[in-house]
Design an enzyme around this catalytic site. Structure first.
Site, PDB file in Angstrom:
ATOM      1  N   CYS A 113       6.481   7.010   5.980  1.00  8.68           N
ATOM      2  CA  CYS A 113       5.180   6.473   6.681  1.00  8.68           C
ATOM      3  C   CYS A 113       5.098   6.801   7.721  1.00  8.68           C
ATOM      4  O   CYS A 113       4.408   7.282   9.290  1.00  8.68           O
ATOM      5  CB  CYS A 113       4.631   5.113   7.302  1.00  8.68           C
ATOM      6  SG  CYS A 113       4.496   4.220   5.859  1.00  8.68           S
ATOM      7  N   HIS A 255       0.343   3.176  13.563  1.00  8.41           N
ATOM      8  CA  HIS A 255       0.082   3.759  11.738  1.00  8.41           C
ATOM      9  C   HIS A 255      -1.221   3.468  10.992  1.00  8.41           C
ATOM     10  O   HIS A 255      -0.772   1.650  11.858  1.00  8.41           O
ATOM     11  CB  HIS A 255       1.381   3.535  11.200  1.00  8.41           C
ATOM     12  CG  HIS A 255       1.526   3.476  10.173  1.00  8.41           C
ATOM     13  ND1 HIS A 255       1.004   4.790   9.330  1.00  8.41           N
ATOM     14  CD2 HIS A 255       2.123   2.592   9.541  1.00  8.41           C
ATOM     15  CE1 HIS A 255       1.299   3.903   8.082  1.00  8.41           C
ATOM     16  NE2 HIS A 255       2.006   3.234   7.931  1.00  8.41           N
ATOM     17  N   ASN A 285      -3.921   3.298   3.611  1.00  6.21           N
ATOM     18  CA  ASN A 285      -2.564   3.684   4.257  1.00  6.21           C
ATOM     19  C   ASN A 285      -1.821   4.670   3.616  1.00  6.21           C
ATOM     20  O   ASN A 285      -2.021   5.024   2.531  1.00  6.21           O
ATOM     21  CB  ASN A 285      -1.188   3.050   4.086  1.00  6.21           C
ATOM     22  CG  ASN A 285      -0.267   3.151   4.666  1.00  6.21           C
ATOM     23  OD1 ASN A 285       0.457   3.901   4.689  1.00  6.21           O
ATOM     24  ND2 ASN A 285       0.730   1.531   4.546  1.00  6.21           N
TER      25      ASN A 285
HETATM   26  O1  UT7 Z   1       2.827   1.508   5.517  1.00  4.22           O
HETATM   27  C1  UT7 Z   1       4.704   1.029   5.065  1.00  4.22           C
HETATM   28  C2  UT7 Z   1       4.244  -0.502   5.627  1.00  4.22           C
HETATM   29  N1  UT7 Z   1       3.038  -1.229   5.340  1.00  4.22           N
HETATM   30  C3  UT7 Z   1       2.830  -2.212   5.972  1.00  4.22           C
HETATM   31  O2  UT7 Z   1       2.429  -2.434   6.975  1.00  4.22           O
HETATM   32  C4  UT7 Z   1       2.015  -3.697   4.656  1.00  4.22           C
HETATM   33  C5  UT7 Z   1       2.808  -5.223   5.185  1.00  4.22           C
HETATM   34  N2  UT7 Z   1       2.026  -6.359   4.408  1.00  4.22           N
HETATM   35  C6  UT7 Z   1       1.248  -6.052   4.967  1.00  4.22           C
HETATM   36  O3  UT7 Z   1       0.173  -5.397   5.082  1.00  4.22           O
HETATM   37  C7  UT7 Z   1       0.519  -7.924   4.236  1.00  4.22           C
HETATM   38  O4  UT7 Z   1       1.317  -8.236   3.732  1.00  4.22           O
HETATM   39  C8  UT7 Z   1      -0.209  -7.659   2.808  1.00  4.22           C
HETATM   40  C9  UT7 Z   1      -1.248  -6.864   3.374  1.00  4.22           C
HETATM   41  C10 UT7 Z   1       0.472  -5.869   1.455  1.00  4.22           C
HETATM   42  C11 UT7 Z   1      -0.695  -8.423   1.711  1.00  4.22           C
HETATM   43  O5  UT7 Z   1      -1.266  -9.778   2.684  1.00  4.22           O
HETATM   44  P1  UT7 Z   1      -0.447 -11.089   2.647  1.00  4.22           P
HETATM   45  O6  UT7 Z   1      -1.470 -12.059   3.406  1.00  4.22           O
HETATM   46  O7  UT7 Z   1       1.003 -11.035   3.537  1.00  4.22           O
HETATM   47  O8  UT7 Z   1      -0.864 -11.721   1.418  1.00  4.22           O
HETATM   48  P2  UT7 Z   1       0.213 -12.147   0.358  1.00  4.22           P
HETATM   49  O9  UT7 Z   1       1.257 -10.819   0.133  1.00  4.22           O
HETATM   50  O10 UT7 Z   1       1.371 -13.256   1.080  1.00  4.22           O
HETATM   51  O11 UT7 Z   1      -0.454 -12.520  -1.001  1.00  4.22           O
HETATM   52  C12 UT7 Z   1      -1.039 -13.970  -0.949  1.00  4.22           C
HETATM   53  C13 UT7 Z   1      -2.362 -13.668  -1.645  1.00  4.22           C
HETATM   54  C14 UT7 Z   1      -1.362 -14.209  -3.400  1.00  4.22           C
HETATM   55  O12 UT7 Z   1      -1.992 -15.081  -3.828  1.00  4.22           O
HETATM   56  P3  UT7 Z   1      -1.350 -16.711  -4.281  1.00  4.22           P
HETATM   57  O13 UT7 Z   1       0.150 -16.354  -4.391  1.00  4.22           O
HETATM   58  O14 UT7 Z   1      -1.346 -17.497  -2.363  1.00  4.22           O
HETATM   59  O15 UT7 Z   1      -2.263 -17.099  -4.693  1.00  4.22           O
HETATM   60  C15 UT7 Z   1      -1.725 -13.231  -3.855  1.00  4.22           C
HETATM   61  O16 UT7 Z   1      -1.266 -13.744  -5.240  1.00  4.22           O
HETATM   62  O17 UT7 Z   1      -2.591 -13.238  -2.235  1.00  4.22           O
HETATM   63  C16 UT7 Z   1      -3.074 -12.353  -3.357  1.00  4.22           C
HETATM   64  N3  UT7 Z   1      -2.750 -11.139  -3.633  1.00  4.22           N
HETATM   65  C17 UT7 Z   1      -3.829 -10.640  -4.056  1.00  4.22           C
HETATM   66  N4  UT7 Z   1      -5.748 -11.295  -3.905  1.00  4.22           N
HETATM   67  C18 UT7 Z   1      -6.526 -10.410  -4.295  1.00  4.22           C
HETATM   68  C19 UT7 Z   1      -2.389 -10.373  -3.512  1.00  4.22           C
HETATM   69  N5  UT7 Z   1      -3.055  -8.987  -3.505  1.00  4.22           N
HETATM   70  C20 UT7 Z   1      -4.225  -9.187  -3.966  1.00  4.22           C
HETATM   71  C21 UT7 Z   1      -5.226  -8.317  -4.249  1.00  4.22           C
HETATM   72  N6  UT7 Z   1      -6.173  -8.878  -3.546  1.00  4.22           N
HETATM   73  N7  UT7 Z   1      -5.474  -6.932  -3.868  1.00  4.22           N
END
Ligand code: UT7
Length: 328
Positions: A113, A255, A285
């Site tokens: 990125c 970004h 993104n």
């Molecule tokens: O450009 C490169 C740089 N990349 C980034 O900057 C991305 C950085 N990370 C993020 O933006 C965030 O970590 C994410 C948006 C990817 C994820 O957000 P989060 O608040 O860290 O969520 P998580 O991965 O901890 O997931 C929380 C919950 C999980 O369910 P449980 O285990 O709590 O029941 C996931 O299974 O959300 C669930 N989940 C979803 N639910 C509905 C994960 N993806 C989805 C989805 N829809 N698409």
């Protein structure tokens, strides 16, 4: 009169097909509410028949028109991407051919990125070495070719697109001056964000089919924390280096990965929300394309005005990160 690198023109291009969060609900176990609250993304553009080269070409044509320059004048072509049409030839070489040019310096740059900001710094160095250089700097990605559409934790985040800038030497008082760029990277936490397939650590063997290693994999939480920390730190460092404070910044353009990351960086830096540029809602993104799309979009919409001091902050796989100060 000192020689500086100046942005003379900007352009961006995204494919026509656009998937809203509601559209994704039809083939992924997700929902608009989760995507909106966790990321701020409402839609993303997705290629149908076009390739990374097509997107890059269309953005380049717009940037050249905006600079009121002909492709023939270009001496160097740099493309930040990790989703080019092929490993060899580079997207930059293919772009040179598409533009009808020969005998130019053309290369791709891989910093995920951060690819565009890394390429911007390479362009600045080249202009210092060759003050007559006229350089096209692009960031372009077809990320939807590298997402696992069965992995809801990544596939909702990414979109396709390209942005481009034309740079030439100029003097201190001219608009578009790239005042400075700071870059950094750390291979330690690199496995938190990977695309491993096509690399030599995953050699193709007879009978193999594409596996999970082919797709973008990410430890979201870890990447999130690193993104906020590193973009804030390097932005503070570049401001300090020029005896500037957050109050001097007219526009912060981070970004566009996640609205929560963007807002956290703005808050930690002390840049008011109304000065923080956001278009992650429209494009998702787009990795290396995110900053040049942001610059072109912000300039076109009037968010960046003549005379504005713009602070760029980028972050990506590698891990890589960086910051630039540009006086428009
Ligand atoms: O450009 C490169 C740089 N990349 C980034 O900057 C991305 C950085 N990370 C993020 O933006 C965030 O970590 C994410 C948006 C990817 C994820 O957000 P989060 O608040 O860290 O969520 P998580 O991965 O901890 O997931 C929380 C919950 C999980 O369910 P449980 O285990 O709590 O029941 C996931 O299974 O959300 C669930 N989940 C979803 N639910 C509905 C994960 N993806 C989805 C989805 N829809 N698409």
């Amino acid at each position: 009169m000192s020689t500086f690198s100046h942005i003379r023109g900007l352009g961006f291009y995204v494919p026509e097909l656009c998937y809203s969060n509601k559209d994704l609900e039809k083939f992924v176990d997700t929902n608009d509410e989760w995507i909106t609250t966790r990321t701020g993304i409402k839609q993303r553009h997705v290629v149908e028949d076009e390739t990374c080269l097509d997107l890059t070409y269309n953005a380049a044509v717009k940037a050249l028109a905006n600079a009121e320059m002909e492709a023939e004048e270009l001496t160097h072509i740099l493309v930040g991407t990790f989703t080019g049409d092929m490993l060899i030839p580079s997207t930059a070489c293919q772009l040179m051919e598409r533009m009808g040019l020969k005998n130019r310096v053309a290369m791709d740059l891989s910093a995920a990125c951060s690819g565009f900001v890394y390429a911007l710094e390479v362009a600045r160095a080249l202009i210092n070495l060759h003050p007559d250089a006229k350089i096209l700097v692009c960031g372009a990605e077809v990320l939807t070719s590298r997402v696992n559409w069965e992995d809801r934790s990544t596939c909702v985040l990414f979109g396709d697109g390209a942005g481009a800038a034309v740079l030439t030497a100029g003097n201190d008082s001219e608009p578009g001056k790239v005042i400075d760029t700071l870059l950094s990277s750390d291979g330690g936490p690199s496995m938190n964000l990977t695309v491993q397939g096509s690399g030599s650590s995953f050699p193709y063997k007879m009978g193999d089919t594409v596996g999970d290693e082919y797709f973008i994999k990410m430890q979201g939480r870890e990447v999130y924390k690193h993104a906020v920390r590193s973009m804030t730190a390097i932005s503070n460092e570049i401001l300090k280096r020029h005896n500037l404070t957050a109050e001097d910044v007219d526009v912060l353009l981070p970004h566009q990965a996640n609205l929560r990351i963007i807002e956290a960086v703005g808050k930690k830096l002390g840049v008011p929300r109304e000065k923080v540029f956001v278009n992650v809602d429209k494009f998702g993104n787009t990795s290396a394309a995110s900053i040049p799309i942001g610059l072109a979009d912000a300039r076109e919409s009037g968010f960046i005005k003549d005379g504005d001091l713009v602070l760029l902050a980028t972050f990506g796989g590698g891990l890589t990160w960086g910051s630039s100060l540009i006086q428009f």
